[in-house]
Every structure is written in structure tokens, then in C-alpha cells.
Design a protein around this motif. Structure first.
Motif, PDB file in Angstrom:
ATOM      1  N   ILE A 151       5.479  -5.179  12.523  1.00  0.00           N
ATOM      2  CA  ILE A 151       4.731  -4.063  11.916  1.00  0.00           C
ATOM      3  C   ILE A 151       5.639  -3.231  10.995  1.00  0.00           C
ATOM      4  O   ILE A 151       5.239  -2.856   9.893  1.00  0.00           O
ATOM      5  N   SER A 152       6.867  -2.972  11.427  1.00  0.00           N
ATOM      6  CA  SER A 152       7.773  -2.137  10.596  1.00  0.00           C
ATOM      7  C   SER A 152       8.074  -2.816   9.263  1.00  0.00           C
ATOM      8  O   SER A 152       8.093  -2.164   8.214  1.00  0.00           O
ATOM      9  N   SER A 155       5.099  -2.498   7.120  1.00  0.00           N
ATOM     10  CA  SER A 155       4.824  -1.129   6.689  1.00  0.00           C
ATOM     11  C   SER A 155       5.732  -0.768   5.517  1.00  0.00           C
ATOM     12  O   SER A 155       5.309  -0.098   4.570  1.00  0.00           O
ATOM     13  N   ALA A 158       4.209  -2.504   2.539  1.00  0.00           N
ATOM     14  CA  ALA A 158       2.983  -1.816   2.104  1.00  0.00           C
ATOM     15  C   ALA A 158       3.356  -0.566   1.307  1.00  0.00           C
ATOM     16  O   ALA A 158       2.783  -0.294   0.251  1.00  0.00           O
ATOM     17  N   GLU A 159       4.338   0.160   1.799  1.00  0.00           N
ATOM     18  CA  GLU A 159       4.714   1.393   1.118  1.00  0.00           C
ATOM     19  C   GLU A 159       5.281   1.125  -0.281  1.00  0.00           C
ATOM     20  O   GLU A 159       4.894   1.776  -1.249  1.00  0.00           O
ATOM     21  N   LEU A 165      -1.441  -0.230   5.279  1.00  0.00           N
ATOM     22  CA  LEU A 165      -1.253  -1.213   6.348  1.00  0.00           C
ATOM     23  C   LEU A 165      -2.236  -0.894   7.475  1.00  0.00           C
ATOM     24  O   LEU A 165      -2.192   0.192   8.056  1.00  0.00           O
ATOM     25  N   GLY A 183       4.871   2.689  11.444  1.00  0.00           N
ATOM     26  CA  GLY A 183       4.595   2.814  10.006  1.00  0.00           C
ATOM     27  C   GLY A 183       3.210   2.389   9.572  1.00  0.00           C
ATOM     28  O   GLY A 183       2.912   2.429   8.373  1.00  0.00           O
ATOM     29  N   ALA A 184       2.336   1.949  10.488  1.00  0.00           N
ATOM     30  CA  ALA A 184       0.977   1.562  10.082  1.00  0.00           C
ATOM     31  C   ALA A 184       0.215   2.797   9.606  1.00  0.00           C
ATOM     32  O   ALA A 184       0.455   3.913  10.082  1.00  0.00           O
ATOM     33  N   ASP A 185      -0.713   2.594   8.653  1.00  0.00           N
ATOM     34  CA  ASP A 185      -1.514   3.714   8.149  1.00  0.00           C
ATOM     35  C   ASP A 185      -2.776   3.907   8.967  1.00  0.00           C
ATOM     36  O   ASP A 185      -3.212   5.031   9.203  1.00  0.00           O
TER      37      ASP A 185
END
Ligand SMILES: *Cc1c(COP(=O)(O)O)cnc(C)c1O
Length: 378
Positions: A151-152, A155, A158-159, A165, A183-185
Motif C-alpha cells: 500500500i505504501s 500511495s 498515486a501521489e 489510491l 497513505g491510501a486516500d
């Protein structure tokens, strides 16, 4: 939720479609967002709000909404943010209906997608980002392949690329994994599974930052996938036992996974916290425990799988998961039967694969039913 004058211990249910206003002026102010107040259960309801507040606390999110099912939550997390011409980058290992949304429904509105293997390197994910990629979507651990995705890492990607994310956290629950901290949105859930945990009701949730949730709320209020107050009350109660249930589910699942590795008639076993899992190190870094789902392949293909399933005495044969009772599923012919053969193969779903959602029964009872059914299926 504040107690009523009855001093009840358990919170009441508010089964009402609408709410009354003290005056016309109050109604005007509440509709104009100048004053707090309940309007209509499609927008909000005290029972539903209580459930949502608990999920937000557990996930570390500012705000959320609850939906009638997990798929309503998944669908809203796409349509709230996507427009015609946008592109979604998604992990290939997805729940069957999520796959159907991406491949059959969103393309009707000109929204395209690319799948990346769950075990892909950061470079492979990056290569598939397009100028119109708006959203990265994943499940981890995935259903039913139990792929674990970083996930990190996603993320950060994605950023850098100005995407959102979105993580379906259904298999892990916030007790095992908190994607927003990584860091997921947006986090979406099928509350039908471990959040209810007792196989009684459907439900879903979406949580995220206040600004992103504005879009989701607008979409939900106007399109109406709202959760009923009664289901919210059930699910809110269930959250009070989420931790103890997940501890027990995971303890039994790990033990079953270890034993299955040494059980005759089993060709392979997959569980995120087994050393044989290719992403075991990542799973241990990202999750508290390995989850409640174990998959294994039975020697002898589909024929023996079916014999095994038909010989079970205690375990339930169902397509659901996340229940107090252990559930056995044959994904290739049920939950993932609508997929093309090659998509199933790419997701690692063979005809020999059995998905076991380990319940809260006595471990020896679970294991001995598996053993006797394996013996009977020879
Ligand atoms: C079950 C499930 C869903 C869909 O949830 P429903 O409550 O059945 O609509 C979505 N994602 C995952 C990972 C699931 O297991």
C-alpha cells in the motif's frame, strides 16, 4: 450516540425514514447546512451515523458513509471520482463483481482500466500509469488469491501521478490493517464479511478525508445506496467484538494453514503469514496477523474438490466468508465463475482451489472435518 431519557445501555435503533423540524426556519437552516440536524435517512440517520463514526475511528479517517452492501461502496468509490475519459489502474486480483464493474460497466461511460499483477514490481505499476489515470484500485489481501500488495509503495506512486489510491480493506478489516496510515486516500469495505462477522446482514462503508468524502456523500445522497438503520445497528454492535473475533479467526487460520502444509492430499497452501507465501515479509510488515482466509489446492482437481466439499459434515458450503462458522467455497465454479478462463488463471484461481474462511469453532473440530472429507474424497 447520546443516551435517551430511558438510560438504555445498548443504543436504540432509529427506524425512521424522515425527521421532523421544530419550525419552518429550522428546516430552512438545516437544509442550508447552517444548522446541524437530521433530514432524511437517505442522507443520514443516528443509527447509521454511529456505525460510520466507529468505522472512521478504526480506520483513522475523517469522515465516511455506510452503504447497503459492499458492492455499493465499491461502485461509489469509483463513480464519485471518475469521469468519461478517465483511466483506472487496478490490481488484477479483485472480487468478481468489482472486476465486472471495471470490465463491463465503467466502459459504457468511457472509463477504461489496465490490470497489473498483484505481485508486480513498482516499475510495472509505474509503466501502466497513463496521463488520464485518475485512480489506483486494489484489494489486499485479495479475494480469493490472497495476494498482498504494498500500500505504501502505491500511495507514493498515486501521489506522484496525481491519482487517488482506493483500497478495499474487506479481508483485513481495520483491526489487521489501516490503509489510510499507509497513505491510501479512500478505504472501502464490504461490512457483510468480518465487520458483521456473523453472516446476518449486507453492508458496506467508504471512509477518507473530508474533502474527498464530500464527493462521495453527494453521490450517495442523490443516488441512494444508503444502509438501513437496522443493519447499521447490527453492524455497530458487531464492531464491539471485531478485535476478539479477528484474534481468534487469525489464530485458527494460521494453525490450519500450517497443518494443511503437512496434510496428505493437499498440493499447495496459501496464507499471507506462511513463509511459503511470496509476499510474507510484506504481509507481516503491513498487517497485524495473516487474516482468516486460507486457500489450498487439492490433489485430483475439480473432481476431488467437489467430492471433498460434498463430504464435509460440519463446515458450511457457501459463497460467503467472514462468518463465525467456517465456510468452504470453490471459487472457480462459484464466486469467480463469470470470469474468462484466462483471467481466472492469471488470478491464480485453479479448478483445484478451495477457499476456507476459518470461523470461530474449536480448531480441532474444523481440522477433523477437513481430514475426514479429504479421506472420503480419495
Ligand atoms: C464480498 C466482497 C465485496 C462485496 O461485498 P457485498 O457486501 O457482498 O456487496 C467486495 N470486496 C470484497 C473483497 C469482498 O470479499
Amino acid at each position: 450516540m447520546p443516551r435517551t431519557g430511558q438510560h438504555e445501555h445498548s443504543t436504540p435503533i432509529y427506524p425512521t425514514s424522515g425527521f421532523i423540524f421544530d419550525s419552518a426556519e429550522d428546516a430552512q437552516r438545516i437544509f442550508a447546512d447552517e444548522q446541524a440536524g437530521n433530514i432524511y435517512t437517505r442522507f443520514n440517520n443516528p443509527s447509521v451515523d454511529e456505525f460510520v463514526e466507529k468505522i472512521c475511528l478504526l480506520e483513522g479517517a475523517d469522515e465516511g458513509i455506510a452503504t447497503a452492501s459492499g458492492m455499493a461502496a465499491v461502485f461509489l468509490s469509483f463513480i464519485s471520482f471518475l469521469r468519461s475519459g478517465d483511466h483506472v489502474l487496478a490490481s488484477r486480483s479483485l472480487f468478481g463483481s468489482t472486476h465486472a464493474i471495471l470490465t463491463s460497466i465503467l466502459p459504457r461511460w468511457g472509463i477504461s482500466h489496465t490490470y497489473v499483477d498483484a505481485a508486480a514490481s513498482p516499475g510495472e505499476w509505474e509503466e501502466n500509469i497513463m496521463p488520464n489515470t485518475r485512480l489506483i484500485y486494489l484489494e489486499t489481501p485479495s479475494n480469493p488469491g490472497l495476494d498482498v500488495i504494498d500500500i505504501s509503495m502505491l500511495s507514493a506512486l498515486a501521489e506522484e501521478n496525481n491519482c487517488l489510491l482506493v483500497v478495499d480493506n474487506c479481508f483485513a478489516t481495520p483491526y489487521l490493517q489501516r490503509p489510510i496510515e499507509l497513505g491510501a486516500d479512500i478505504v472501502c469495505h464490504s461490512a457483510t464479511k468480518f465487520i458483521d462477522g456473523q453472516g446476518r446482514t449486507l453492508g458496506g462503508a467508504i471512509v477518507g478525508s473530508s474533502d474527498l468524502m464530500e464527493e462521495v456523500k453527494m453521490m450517495s445522497r442523490n443516488t441512494g445506496p444508503s444502509m438501513s438503520p437496522f443493519n447499521a445497528w447490527i453492524l455497530s454492535k458487531s464492531l464491539e467484538t471485531l478485535g476478539v473475533r479477528m484474534e481468534q479467526h487469525c489464530k485458527s487460520a494460521l494453525e490450519i494453514a500450517i497443518r494443511m502444509q503437512k496434510t496428505a492430499g493437499i498440493a499447495s497452501v496459501r496464507y499471507p503469514f506462511l513463509d511459503s507465501h511470496p509476499q510474507a515479509a510484506l504481509a507481516k510488515a503491513q498487517m497485524l496477523h495473516g487474516g482468516a482466509v486460507v486457500t489450498f489446492e487439492v490433489e485430483g482437481g475439480k473432481t476431488r474438490c467437489f467430492k471433498f466439499i460434498n463430504a464435509l459434515r460440519m463446515l458450511s458450503v457457501s459463497s460467503n466468508l467472514g462468518d463465525t462458522r467456517t465456510i468452504v467455497t470453490h471459487p472457480a465454479t462459484t464466486t469467480h465463475s463469470k470470469l474468462a478462463d484466462e483471467d481466472r488463471a492469471l488470478m491464480g484461481i485453479s479448478d483445484s482451489m478451495i477457499r476456507l474462511s476459518v470461523g470461530l469453532e474449536d480448531l480441532e473440530d474444523i481440522y477433523s472435518d477437513i481430514l475426514q472429507a479429504l479421506e472420503a474424497s480419495k
